[in-house]
Design an enzyme around this catalytic site. Structure first.
Site, PDB file in Angstrom:
ATOM      1  N   LYS A  75       0.822  -1.213   0.000  1.00  0.00           N
ATOM      2  CA  LYS A  75       0.000   0.000   0.000  1.00  0.00           C
ATOM      3  C   LYS A  75       0.855   1.263   0.000  1.00  0.00           C
ATOM      4  O   LYS A  75       0.395   2.334  -0.393  1.00  0.00           O
ATOM      5  CB  LYS A  75      -0.916   0.006   1.221  1.00  0.00           C
ATOM      6  CG  LYS A  75      -1.972  -1.083   1.233  1.00  0.00           C
ATOM      7  CD  LYS A  75      -3.156  -0.731   0.381  1.00  0.00           C
ATOM      8  CE  LYS A  75      -4.293  -1.713   0.558  1.00  0.00           C
ATOM      9  NZ  LYS A  75      -5.481  -1.362  -0.221  1.00  0.00           N
ATOM     10  N   ASP A 123      -8.281  -0.143   6.367  1.00  0.00           N
ATOM     11  CA  ASP A 123      -8.131  -1.275   7.285  1.00  0.00           C
ATOM     12  C   ASP A 123      -6.808  -1.164   8.035  1.00  0.00           C
ATOM     13  O   ASP A 123      -6.545  -1.935   8.950  1.00  0.00           O
ATOM     14  CB  ASP A 123      -8.140  -2.593   6.511  1.00  0.00           C
ATOM     15  CG  ASP A 123      -9.552  -3.031   6.134  1.00  0.00           C
ATOM     16  OD1 ASP A 123     -10.461  -2.869   6.962  1.00  0.00           O
ATOM     17  OD2 ASP A 123      -9.735  -3.537   5.014  1.00  0.00           O
TER      18      ASP A 123
END
Length: 402
Positions: A75, A123
């Site tokens: 990410k 998340d």
């Protein structure tokens, strides 16, 4: 569950806009931006020869994103990259002239960034990337976290100076609230999932991920014949599969999307032929993949270039974490978080149940991506029985004595 892609779009060319986003020119842009990051290095590619022999395939390689840009997950490539792009675009409008990544530290660019707030739901890993990107360019960040995000992951995001906003419910609830609050406050949403009317920024996030596959193709002795990649909303899977389809064309590998059985939103899209919302029941241990509605952009790509979709169970995800921490036959140690080894779990399941459908045999060259390291070290230790430090210390000891 295992499902071959029966969509009428399967193996058709990508939508022109998606091809532009995930193609060679886009990957060139990402590399140019990465060259300006002080701590950028290609992540390692690990060969698991003993595991390949055990599974009866020719080779297994894992691209280890646990080392990416100090954030411990793939990410790191998406959110921060999108923030940089958006700040430069706003600065270009405000200043009335073109600006580029080399200008990010100039006072006039940072003055523009200081007036911007970027926001997202997470998340854990995407929010950390967005927050880091905002801190690096001098913008503000507001990160929405749902009830299932661990305190350790929340603290890791807050270290970058982000405002943390807690949301009741699950990831999809936090996505909705981030969009609603941002619209009220004039913040810029930097989401890794898309919805009708909101596609360009998630496309930039996905574009950031193309560098993973560009690096892997340079590192591999031969292109892979099979690629297993895990999916939450589908962004990383679509970025990898789309880029491979563009670069390798008809020689592209068989591509398999792997999801938690408890949060299989891409499988649900494959079954319905469109994005649908799946019911939220029990949470999954694969915390970074706990998403209940696929990204529309990701599904548009995967409908064309994914060849199969499958799910794995909770125990399978934990088993591969432990297997990678304690490898057999001289294979390298890999620290994989709860979601990091899910592609390997898919491969193991496919070898047992779907070998013929996927053409897996002794000549197959399989590529996997460890999408995260121990981004929650406490949870990792609970599941693996060793701390990440102890696992890596074991690796160093083994290497020192080999």
């Amino acid at each position: 569950m295992f499902l071959l892609n029966s969509n009428t779009l399967h193996r058709r060319p990508l939508d022109p806009g998606d091809a532009e986003t995930l193609g060679i020119a886009g990957a060139d842009t990402v590399e140019r931006f990465l060259a300006h990051r002080d701590n950028h290095l290609p992540t390692p590619l690990r060969a698991l020869q003993a595991l390949a022999g055990e599974l009866g395939v020719g080779a297994v390689h894992i691209k280890d994103e646990g080392f990416r840009l100090g954030l411990g997950s793939f990410k790191a490539l998406g959110g921060a990259y999108a923030v940089f792009r958006l700040v430069l675009e706003e600065a270009s409008r405000a200043l009335g002239r073109p600006v580029d990544v080399a200008d990010l530290d100039r006072p006039e660019i940072r003055a523009v960034a200081a007036g911007m707030t970027v926001a997202c739901a997470t998340d854990g890993n995407h929010g950390r990337s967005v927050a880091q990107g905002a801190q690096l360019v001098g913008a503000k960040a507001a990160i929405f976290v749902h009830a299932g995000v661990s305190e350790e992951r929340i603290a890791a995001i807050a270290r970058y100076g982000a405002e943390m906003i807690r949301v009741d419910g699950n990831y999809d609830d936090s996505v909705r609230q981030a969009a609603e609050v941002s619209a009220e406050k004039g913040w810029t949403v930097v989401s890794d999932t898309s919805w009708p009317g909101y596609e360009r920024i998630p496309g930039l996030v996905m574009q950031g991920y193309t560098s993973i596959m560009r690096e892997a193709l340079r590192q591999l002795p031969q292109p892979p014949t099979h690629v297993f990649v895990q999916a939450g909303v589908g962004g990383i899977a679509a970025a990898v599969a789309g880029h491979l389809a563009i670069v390798l064309g008809d020689a592209r590998p068989t591509f398999i999307v792997v999801e938690p059985a408890r949060a299989a939103c891409v499988v649900a899209a494959a079954q319905a032929g469109r994005v649908v919302k799946v019911a939220h029941d029990q949470p999954t241990v694969m915390a970074m993949l706990e998403c209940y509605e696929a990204s529309a952009v990701a599904w548009r790509v995967l409908a064309r270039v994914a060849d199969a979709f499958m799910t794995v169970d909770e125990n399978e995800a934990v088993a591969v974490m432990r297997r990678l921490a304690r490898p057999a036959g001289g294979d390298p140690v890999i620290v994989a978080g709860e979601s990091g080894g899910v592609g390997l779990a898919g491969l193991i399941r496919a070898v047992a149940d779907n070998k013929a459908e996927l053409g897996l045999d002794g000549k197959s060259r399989v590529l996997l991506i460890n999408t995260e390291g121990a981004t929650d070290p406490h949870r990792y230790a609970e599941l693996v029985g060793m701390s990440p430090g102890d696992v890596l210390a074991g690796k160093m000891t083994a290497e020192a004595t080999s």
